[in-house]
Design an enzyme around this catalytic site. Sequence first.
Site, mmCIF file in Angstrom:
data_model
loop_
_atom_site.group_PDB
_atom_site.id
_atom_site.type_symbol
_atom_site.label_atom_id
_atom_site.label_comp_id
_atom_site.label_asym_id
_atom_site.label_seq_id
_atom_site.Cartn_x
_atom_site.Cartn_y
_atom_site.Cartn_z
ATOM 1 C CE1 TYR A 143 97.957 11.760 -8.817
ATOM 2 C CE2 TYR A 143 97.279 13.371 -10.553
ATOM 3 C CZ TYR A 143 98.049 12.338 -10.103
ATOM 4 O OH TYR A 143 99.100 12.083 -11.204
ATOM 5 C CB SER A 144 91.961 11.562 -3.171
ATOM 6 O OG SER A 144 91.458 10.367 -4.030
ATOM 7 C CB CYS A 322 90.151 5.451 -0.616
ATOM 8 S SG CYS A 322 90.589 6.652 -2.078
ATOM 9 C CD GLU A 362 87.520 8.891 -5.418
ATOM 10 O OE1 GLU A 362 86.435 9.337 -6.093
ATOM 11 O OE2 GLU A 362 88.390 9.575 -4.903
ATOM 12 C CE1 TYR A 364 95.141 5.786 -6.758
ATOM 13 C CE2 TYR A 364 93.065 6.462 -5.639
ATOM 14 C CZ TYR A 364 94.145 6.218 -5.393
ATOM 15 O OH TYR A 364 94.999 6.852 -4.256
#
Length: 364
Positions: A143-144, A322, A362, A364
């Site tokens: 997790y960011s 992101c 980044e 996901y």
Amino acid sequence: MAYSEATVLAGGLVHIPILIGLVGFFQKFHLGITKKTSKTSEALNKSAQPPKPPEKPSSPPKVVKKTAHQNVPVNTYKPKSPFESTVTENYSLLKEGAIGRVNHITFDLSGGNPKLEYIEGQSIGIIPAGEDAKGKPHKIRLYSIASTKYGDNFKKNSVSLCVRQLQYEKDGQTINGVCSTYLCDIKPGEKVKITGPVGKEMLLPDDEDANIIMLATGTGIAPMRAYLRKMFEPTERQKNNWDFKGKAWLFMGAPKTQNLLYDEDFENYKSKFPENFRYTKAISREEKNSKGGRMYIQDRVLENAGELFALIENPKTHIYLCGLKGMEPGIDEAMITAAKAKGLNWSELRPQLKKAGRWHVETY
Ligand code: FAD
Ligand code: A2P
């Protein structure tokens, strides 16, 4: 998606020899790109004034990667011996009528030996309690980090996340994601196993004059929230001794107004720092793009192409992407069109930005 920290670590290690080789050249050139090959390269380097390269370098690399951020903490806590933290806060970030579930969750990091420290732009791993269907411990999920290194309470002893509960339908059944549900349901006082920190892709430049373009969808806002706190929160500015003077421009994508994350904070920064912060929203289920489809951040990128590319031509500009993996092709397409309008070639420009350490992704 489960994500192996071993992969992250191994990926980092194989780059070490390459980086060592590049350090020498970096010291000589101190520039992202050494060889101008096209209008795109010229545009990128326009306002930079690099020192002249040596006359006959033995094997000049075309690109010299930035080598800043050498003291970044990585993998202080590994999967075999995670840090056991205590949850201090867990609350919804959504307004009445929003779609789904997104929570802001804070963990106490005090008492660790070594101390679990991190910097803005890194991620941590969470090991959900319990076992999988095969009776094995659950895998780590990354997790960011949504807080600055000082934490939301400025005491440098906590870390916060912004987590969307994964939910989807399969064979008429609602499936809940293992770790995201575990985190959204967790109560203050409960213990959670944390690993990391990991990641050097999304770090901010040290330069106070840098321009920071941020493209976020949903929980992709997490690292950007940390950047913006670092730039504009008064206590943060006083503590971090970093007087941000550049331009920060956030493009934020959410399905509904009620789904906008940290919106009041960002509106507040906008009113306090109108010269330094721009905030552009794309509310996909409420607004339409020029073709009549859902409004996505790439549509906003296109609308602002001229100004964006003027910023990108400045070597002090960094772009951060992101959130949903699915947005990457759309952003690329928008950038191709936007670059074309300026007579630039995005497929040439993007790798150059990447190699110069100015294009950070980044998803996901
Ligand atoms: P799981 O139980 O692991 O289920 C996920 C699996 O379900 C998928 O692998 C896929 O097989 C399946 N699946 C998913 N959707 C569907 C579908 N529609 N139909 C069928 N099958 C499906 N998440 C955040 O919320 N916030 C963050 O800040 C964040 N940061 C991240 C940073 C990085 C670097 C990475 C790699 C990921 C990040 N994530 C973040 C995602 C996070 O790691 C988890 O992947 C996410 O929370 C889902 O995990 P889970 O355990 O709940 O789901
Ligand atoms: P939508 O779901 O309306 O298609 P969240 O994580 O809170 O759902 O927010 C993600 C946001 O990103 C939503 O507004 C979502 O729109 C949007 N989105 C979905 N797919 C893409 C894509 N391919 N490119 C850009 N934005 C996307």
